[in-house]
Design a protein around this motif. Sequence first.
Motif, PDB file in Angstrom:
ATOM      1  N   MET B  81      15.220 -40.692  -6.600  1.00  0.00           N
ATOM      2  CA  MET B  81      14.262 -41.765  -6.411  1.00  0.00           C
ATOM      3  C   MET B  81      12.863 -41.181  -6.530  1.00  0.00           C
ATOM      4  SD  MET B  81      15.710 -43.806  -3.151  1.00  0.00           S
ATOM      5  CE  MET B  81      17.407 -44.363  -3.022  1.00  0.00           C
ATOM      6  N   SER B  82      11.877 -42.071  -6.448  1.00  0.00           N
ATOM      7  CA  SER B  82      10.493 -41.635  -6.490  1.00  0.00           C
ATOM      8  C   SER B  82       9.712 -42.453  -5.481  1.00  0.00           C
ATOM      9  CB  SER B  82       9.917 -41.917  -7.873  1.00  0.00           C
ATOM     10  OG  SER B  82       9.347 -40.781  -8.399  1.00  0.00           O
ATOM     11  N   MET B  83       8.642 -41.903  -4.970  1.00  0.00           N
ATOM     12  CA  MET B  83       7.887 -42.660  -3.963  1.00  0.00           C
ATOM     13  C   MET B  83       6.397 -42.483  -4.140  1.00  0.00           C
ATOM     14  SD  MET B  83       8.793 -42.881   0.006  1.00  0.00           S
ATOM     15  CE  MET B  83       7.710 -43.539   1.262  1.00  0.00           C
ATOM     16  N   PHE B 102       5.030 -31.731 -11.859  1.00  0.00           N
ATOM     17  CA  PHE B 102       5.818 -31.085 -10.791  1.00  0.00           C
ATOM     18  C   PHE B 102       7.291 -31.465 -10.832  1.00  0.00           C
ATOM     19  CE2 PHE B 102       5.904 -28.790  -6.849  1.00  0.00           C
ATOM     20  CZ  PHE B 102       6.945 -29.357  -6.142  1.00  0.00           C
ATOM     21  N   GLY B 103       7.550 -32.762 -10.837  1.00  0.00           N
ATOM     22  CA  GLY B 103       8.930 -33.211 -10.804  1.00  0.00           C
ATOM     23  C   GLY B 103       9.694 -32.782 -12.045  1.00  0.00           C
ATOM     24  N   ARG B 150       2.928 -39.614 -11.615  1.00  0.00           N
ATOM     25  CA  ARG B 150       3.802 -38.565 -11.104  1.00  0.00           C
ATOM     26  C   ARG B 150       5.150 -39.140 -10.707  1.00  0.00           C
ATOM     27  NH1 ARG B 150       1.935 -35.419  -5.803  1.00  0.00           N
ATOM     28  NH2 ARG B 150       2.484 -37.409  -4.850  1.00  0.00           N
ATOM     29  N   ALA B 151       5.121 -40.348 -10.127  1.00  0.00           N
ATOM     30  CA  ALA B 151       6.372 -40.942  -9.667  1.00  0.00           C
ATOM     31  C   ALA B 151       7.221 -41.423 -10.827  1.00  0.00           C
ATOM     32  CB  ALA B 151       6.072 -42.098  -8.728  1.00  0.00           C
ATOM     33  N   ILE B 154       9.367 -38.991 -13.997  1.00  0.00           N
ATOM     34  CA  ILE B 154      10.702 -38.412 -13.871  1.00  0.00           C
ATOM     35  C   ILE B 154      11.796 -39.457 -14.045  1.00  0.00           C
ATOM     36  CG2 ILE B 154      10.003 -36.521 -12.373  1.00  0.00           C
ATOM     37  CD1 ILE B 154      11.193 -38.223 -10.041  1.00  0.00           C
ATOM     38  N   LEU B 160       9.885 -46.346  -5.061  1.00  0.00           N
ATOM     39  CA  LEU B 160       9.507 -46.880  -3.755  1.00  0.00           C
ATOM     40  C   LEU B 160       7.997 -46.774  -3.612  1.00  0.00           C
ATOM     41  CD1 LEU B 160      12.213 -44.824  -1.842  1.00  0.00           C
ATOM     42  CD2 LEU B 160      12.394 -47.209  -2.543  1.00  0.00           C
TER      43      LEU B 160
END
Lengths: 347, 357, 578
Positions: B81-83, B102-103, B150-151, B154, B160
Motif C-alpha cells: 500500500m501507499s500512504m 525511495f520506494g 512518492r506514494a 510504486i 491511503l
Amino acid sequence: MKRRTFLKGTAAASAAAALAPWARRASAAEEAELYAAAKGEGQVTWYTAHFDTQTAESIGNAFATRYPGIRANVVRTTAQVAFQRLSQDLKTGIAECDVFSSTDLGHYVRLKPMDVFLKYTAPNAAQLLPQFKDIDPDGGYFITSAGLICITYNKDKVKESEAPKNWPDLLDPKWKDQISVGHPGFSGYVGTWVVEMRNLYGWDYFEKLRANEPQVGRSINDTVTMLNSGERSVAAGPEATTLESAARGNPLGVIYPGDGALLMVSPSAVMKNSRRLNAARLFMNFLMSRDASEILVRNFSPAVVPGVGPAPGAKPLAEVKTIRPTAEEITEGIPEVIKRWRDTFGA
Amino acid sequence: MAKLQLSGLGKRFGEVAAVSGVDLSLAAGEFVSLLGPSGCGKTTTLRMIAGFILPSEGSIAMDGAALSTAAGAVPPEKRRMSMIFQSYAIWPNMTVAENVAFGLKLRKLSRGEIAAKVERILGIVQLDRLKDRYPAELSGGQQQRVALARAMVIEPEVLLLDEPLSNLDANLREEMRFEIRRLHDAFRITTVYVTHDQAEAMVTSDRIVVMNQGRIEQVADPFALYNRPRTRFVAGFIGRTNFLEGTLAGGEIGFAGFALRADRFPEFAKLGRRVLFSVRPQSIGLRRALGNGGGWWVEGRVVKRAYLGEYWDYLVAPGAGGPPLRVAAPPGDIFEIEDKVWLEIDPQRVAHINEAS
Amino acid sequence: MTDLLPLRAPARADAALLPLLRRFEPAMLLWLALIALLLFLVVTPLFILVRQSFEAPEGAGYTLANYVTAFADRLHLRALGNSLLLGAGVALLAAIFAVPMAWAVARTDMPGKNLTRLLVLGAFVTPPYLGAIGWILLAGPNAGWLNKLWMAVTGAKAGIVNIFTFPGLILAIAAYSYPYIFVFTSAALELVSSEMEDAAHILGAGGWRTTLKVTLPLVWPAILGGLIITFLEAIALFGTPAIIGLPAHINVVTTQLWQFFEFPVQAEVAAAYAMPLLAVTALLFWVQRKSLGRKGYVSLTGKGGERRLIQLGAWRWALLGYTLIVGGISVLLPFAVLLQAAFSRAWGRGMSLANLTLRNFEYVLFVHNTAGQSIVHSFVYAAATASLAILLALAIAYIVSRRLVPMARALAFLCVAPFVIPGIVLAIGFYSAYAAPPVALYGTAALIILAFTTRFLPIAYTSCEAAMRSLNPEMEDAARIVGGGRFIALSRIVMPLLRKSIIAAWILVFIPATRELSAAIFLTAPNTQVMSVVLFDLSSEGNFEYLAALGGVLLVATVILVAVSFRLVGRDFMLRRS
C-alpha cells in the motif's frame, strides 16, 4: 666524581669541622637576626619540585612552626612546570617566587648566568654532607635534597637472590617484558640516570635494553605503580617513593646496585628579585637544617646533613656506592639522550 | 471479490472504543472517503488498514487474503500500500527525486528504470523542473505533490490519504482536490481518503463513509448521501439542512407551527408515528403568494437574511410559530425582513430519517 | 541626552541621517561589547601564539627556523600523524558506542533507559585520565585483571588484551568522549516525527532499513557535530596519551608539546608545532558546512510531530546488552578497580580484609593541605566558566544566526577555534598575555576562569547555535512588532523558549570544566588549586591509593551536584522531551 671537587669537599669539610663550635654560635646569631627581619615580611613562596606534596607541605608547616609569624606558601609542581613558571615570571617581571627548588640541575646552570640567584651562603650550608657541598662555587645555589635511583623489584614475583644486582643485569634476556622505567623526556631523574648509564656503558646499553621491551612510563614514580600492580617485576626506580610504598605494605624491595646507585642532587636557590629576601634566606637556611632533614628522612628521602636518618628500610647513605654525572654532563647530556631515546624507543 | 474488505473492525484504547463494528467493502479502483468530525475514528481505521495499528477485533483482507486480525497483522512494509500523511512526511534531507525514488529503490529496480519512472510521475504532478530541489525550498502545495508522487510511483494496491489537504490554503485545497481525483482517474488505484471536510469528500469520492464516535453512520455515493441521509447525524453533517420533527396523526404530520398532508409524501406508508424530515434549504421555494403546485405550502415571514452572492440565505419563521426554517433562494429573489411569504416544499426532495433503524 | 529612537523624532530629521539612526538600537552596544570580549579571549592568545611561532628565542627578532625545527623531524611528524589517526579512531569508536544507544533510548522500547542515561552520565563526569588508570589495572598485559582472569580460566600463558596499544589508547579515550555524540544524537532523534518512519515503512522499508536509510540520516548534523567535537577533544587530550600512549611508544602532538616545554624550553617551536591543529579546525568547520549544505533537517510542518516508540521484540535485550557492555567499558569495570584501590592500604596487595582501610579518604579530605580546598575550587571555577561561556556563546550565536553584523561567520569560527589549541598552549598564551601588569591576573581565579571559558567556548557555542537554529525568528518579530525592543524580545521570549537548551548546554560545559587538566596545570597557584592538578600530581608521585580516593570523591561530588541541579531546575540535561 672529579678529583678536584672531591678534594675541595674534603678540605672544606675539615675546615668546617675545625671551626664548628664558633660557627654554630655565629650561625645562631645570624639566624635570630634574619628571623626578626623576616617576621616583618610575613611569608615566603617556595616553588618546589623536590618532594611529593605531602612532604613539601610538611616542610612548609615545620618552617612556620619554627618561625611563627612567617607563612610558607608551598607551590609544588613537577620540575618542568616549576621552571616554566619561573621563566614566565622572570620574563614578565613578576616577583612571586622567593626560593626555587628544582630537581633538574640543568635549570640552575642555565639560570645562573642570567644573574637571577642571590649569592647567599646560609649558615647551615656549612654542615651539608660532603657529597652535597659546593655544587656552585659562587654560592648561588645549594643542594637541599637528594634521592637515589636503585634497582627496585616486586617481592612477590622475584626473590631477592634472583633480582638484578647491578645495572647491566637488567639487560639479561630473562627480564624481557619485566622491566619498568620512566621517560627521560618527562623526568629529570630518568634523564640523569640515562646520561650516567651512557657515560658508563655507552648507548649500546639502551639498544640492548630496548630488546627487553621495558614499560616506559613518564615519571620515575611510575615504576612504583607498575611494580605494585604486578604489571612489571623489576625497575630502575626511586629509592624514596619505593620505600614509602613498601612501608604501606606493598611488596616492594630495593637493591643498591653494585656498580653504583645514581645519586640525584636537587638544588635550591634564593631569587635575587624576591620581595621577601629575609624570609627567603631564612627558608633557604631551614632547608639545610636538621629539622628539615628529619622530615626528609621521615618521608623516605636521604638526609642532607649528618646525624639524621637513614629512612626506614634504607641503607645509610655513607654505606652506598653512588655514581653521579657532573652538572655540565647533565646540562648538555639530557637533551641529547632524550633525542636518542626517542629514536631508540620510538616515542 | 472485494479489493479491500473490513469485517467487524474495532479498536479499543483502554476503556474507550475508538472504532467499533466497521464493515466495509471496497471494489478495485474505487475512491472511498472516511468522513467525520475529529475523534470519530476515521484516522484510526485508516492506520489499521495501513497496518500501523493492530485491530482489537474484526479483520482486514485484501483480495481475499487476510492482512490484519486481532491476533496479528502483516507489517506495513509488506502490504503493497501507499500512504500520504497529514504532514506529508517528506524527508527534508533528500531531494524531490530522491524522495520519490525511495520506494522504487527498495523494489530493486534498475537505475535506469527508476529514473524513468521518477521522471514520468514528476511530469504528471508537474514537478519535473524541481526534481533536484530540497523540500525546504518548496511551497506547501509543491510538497504535497511530492508526497503524492512518492506514494503513487510504486503503483500500490491501495492508496491511503490522511487529511492531506488540511495544511493548504483554501484555493490550493480546491485545486488539489481536483488534482487528486484526476490522478485517481488516470491510474485507477483503490483509494481510501480520510477527511473532515465534506466538500473534499463530495468532490473526490465514489462513495463516502460517514463515521461518528467510532461507528459507521452511512455509506453511500455523494448524491445519495446528500439527498437520502439515513441518520440525523449524516443529514446534519453533510451540507446544511432543516430538521422537521413531527407526529403522524389522522393523515397529517403535525409539526410545531404547521401541518403537512401525509399522502403527498411518496413513501408515506413507511412513516411511523414519530416523523423526522430533513429538508435542504435549496429544496424549499420562497414564494410571494400561495400557488397551486402539488407540494406542501407553509405560510411564514422572513426573520433574517444574508446575501452571499451566489444565493440568498433566508431564515423564515412559520406563521403559527415553531422553529424557523433556512431557505436558499436565487440571487434575484429579494425579500425584505418581515415580508409575508409562502414556503413551497417539494415532498420528493424531502429525506425521511427513520431513527429506529 | 539625545533621543536614540528617532522614530519618535519630528519629521524634519536629516534625510541622510535618519536611515542610519533607525538601524541603531541600544542593543548594538551590548553586541559590540560581547564581540570585544570574544576578541580578548580568543584572538589575543591566538595572536600571541602565532607571533611566537615566528619569534627567535630570547627575543632576537623573527625567523622561520621554528617551523623547520618543528616539522623537519621525522618523529615530530609521526606524532602529528598519530594525533590525527587517534582523533579519527576515537571519533569513530565513540560514534559506534553512542549512536545505537542514543537510538535505543530515543526511539525504541528498550528497557533500562534510565540506567543507560546514568551510565552515560557516569562516563561524562569521569576524568579521562582516571579512567585510563583504571584501564591499566584492567588490561595491563601482565597484571591486568581481565588478563589474569583469562589466564586463570583458560590456562593460557599470556593475556588477550593489552591496553598499551593504539587500539587500547583509542578505547581508553573513546570510552569517555562518547557522551557528546550520545547527547547530540538522542536530542535530535527525539525531534524526528514518527510519520517520517511510517512513510518509509508503507513504501516497503522494514524496521532496520528505515532506521538506517531514513531516521539516522535525518539526524546526521547532530552526529557530525558530535564527531567533530570528539575528534578535536581527542587530539587536544594530554592525560590519557601520556599515561597510556607513551608506554605504548605512541607519541602524539600533546605529549610532544609537553616535551618542547621540557628543559631546554623551546616555546617558539612549540607554537609553530601547534599551527597544524588550527588548520585542522578550520578544515573540519568547512567540511561540516559543506556536508550539510542546502538540505533541511528540521521537520517542515509543525503538525504530525508525534513520536512513537518502536517495538523491538527480542532485540530489546540485545540492545540493552550492548549498552551494558559500553557502560561496563567506560564506567563499571574501571570504577570497580579504582574502588578497590581507594579502600586499600596497599593496592598491590589485592583484595583482602586486612587490606581494607578508610585512611586514604581521611587523608585526601582532611590531612592533605590543598586537596579538600581544591574540590571546592574546581566546582566554583567550573560554574563560573560555564556561566560566562554560555552567556557569551548565546549572544554570539544570536548575532550570527540573525546576521546582525557583517562577517558574522568569522565570529562563529573564532568561537570554535580555541577547541583545538591544546590546553597547555592556551594556558601559556593566557599566562603570557594576562598574568603580568597591566592586566595582572597572576595567581587569581579570574585567570583560570577566563582561560577555561576560552577553552570551552566551542562546546558552548555549538550547543547554543543548535538551539538558535531550532528557534523561529518570527517569535521575536512578534514581540518586537508590538513595541518591545530586541532586549525585551530576547529576555521575555527567546530565553524562556531556550531555557531547556541553555541549561543542557551549561551542564555540558560545567562537567568537563571540573576535570580540565592541561590548561589548569599551568595557571593554578597555591590558593587557586584545582582537583585535576592534585590528581595529576598524585599520579606522578605514584600515590595511587590517594589518587583513587580523591578521584572517587570527585566523582561522587559531581554526580550529587548534577543530580541536585536536575531537581532544582526540573529538567533533564539530556534534553528528554517531557
